[in-house]
Structures are given as structure tokens and as C-alpha cells.
Enzyme design. Structure first.
Site, PDB file in Angstrom:
ATOM      1  N   ASP A   1      -5.693   8.517 -14.802  1.00  0.00           N
ATOM      2  CA  ASP A   1      -4.341   8.323 -15.334  1.00  0.00           C
ATOM      3  C   ASP A   1      -3.335   8.654 -14.250  1.00  0.00           C
ATOM      4  OD1 ASP A   1      -5.143   7.507 -17.862  1.00  0.00           O
ATOM      5  OD2 ASP A   1      -5.002   9.501 -18.739  1.00  0.00           O
TER       6      ASP A   1
ATOM      7  N   ASP B   1      -4.001   1.705 -20.510  1.00  0.00           N
ATOM      8  CA  ASP B   1      -3.406   2.261 -21.732  1.00  0.00           C
ATOM      9  C   ASP B   1      -2.175   1.458 -22.132  1.00  0.00           C
ATOM     10  OD1 ASP B   1      -5.293   4.329 -21.795  1.00  0.00           O
ATOM     11  OD2 ASP B   1      -3.976   5.716 -20.717  1.00  0.00           O
TER      12      ASP B   1
END
Length: 152
Positions: free
Chosen positions: A114, A130
Site C-alpha cells: 500500500d 484498492d
């Protein structure tokens, strides 16, 4: 034409997701934050052992089962409605690309990379895949609301 364009688009989205993750890993130390388009967002390299937005940490078998199921259902609907509305196809394509982008990380690394940290709100750090998933689900909801027949 759609039968060719959709898979190519999905593959392109997955490549974009993987390239951004590769770039982050190569250019930032774990936990490092770099300002990028301030005050909108920064880049921060973190490892996510959970689901989207760091929920359900260390549940790899659960994620594998859910991912395979969701992607399988999305592919089924994509094939079934290949001549359907562009909104439906776009939403399904984004969900498939996002699911596969994060699934590749889980299989390859055991976690998801991330990197997007929103500076203007206190929110979980997330990645490109995402974003695909979030936007894809919103588009699917809109497509469902707009044309309930698309899901029959």
C-alpha cells in the site's frame, strides 16, 4: 471488439497497479513517507497483511477464498453480459483488475503493498488496486440502480 478490449484493459490496469507497487518498493523504505501532490496525498510504503484498508489482518486463507469467489462471480457476469451496458462492464472490469492486482501481491509476497496516504483526511493507506475495487463497486451499484435488468 468488446471481447478483446475488456481483457486487454483489465491486463493494463493490473500492470499499472503492479508497476506502482514495484516503484514504491524500489524507491521508498518501509514506513517512509514522501510528499506528493500536497496537500492532497503523500506516498507511504506500508505492508498490508489484511484486507482492503488494513481490515482483518493475517487471514490469508480467508482472503484467498473470498478473492477467488468474487473474481469468479465477476468474470461470470462479465462473460454473461459482454454485450451489456458499458457501465456494468466497466464496474466488473475494475473489480476484476483490483482483485487480481492485490491477489498477485498476496501470492507473491504474502502481503499487499500500500502507498496512497490521503493528507486531507484521517484514512487508511491504500493502493491503486484498492481504488479500482472501490470505484468498481460504486459503478456496479450505479449500473444496478440504473438498469436492474443487467443483473438478471
Amino acid at each position: 471488439m468488446r471481447k478483446l478490449l475488456i481483457p486487454v484493459s483489465i491486463i493494463g490496469l493490473i500492470i499499472l497497479d503492479q508497476v506502482t507497487k514495484f516503484w514504491i518498493v524500489k524507491n521508498l523504505e518501509l514506513g517512509e513517507m514522501k510528499s506528493f501532490l500536497s496537500p492532497i496525498f503523500s506516498l507511504t510504503y506500508v505492508r498490508n497483511y489484511g484486507a482492503a484498508f488494513s481490515m482483518l489482518q493475517n487471514q490469508q486463507w480467508f482472503f484467498t477464498l473470498v478473492t477467488i469467489t468474487v473474481i469468479g462471480v465477476a468474470i461470470f457476469y462479465l462473460i454473461k453480459h459482454i454485450k451489456g451496458s458499458w457501465l456494468l462492464l466497466l464496474g466488473l472490469s475494475l473489480v476484476i483488475a483490483g482483485g487480481l492486482g492485490n491477489f498477485i501481491d498476496r501470492l507473491r509476497l504474502g502481503y499487499v503493498v500500500d502507498m496512497v496516504h490521503l493528507d486531507f483526511v484521517d484514512f487508511a493507506i491504500f493502493n491503486v488496486a484498492d481504488s479500482y475495487l472501490t470505484v468498481g463497486v460504486a459503478i456496479l451499484a450505479l449500473a444496478l440502480w440504473k438498469d436492474e435488468e443487467a443483473w438478471k
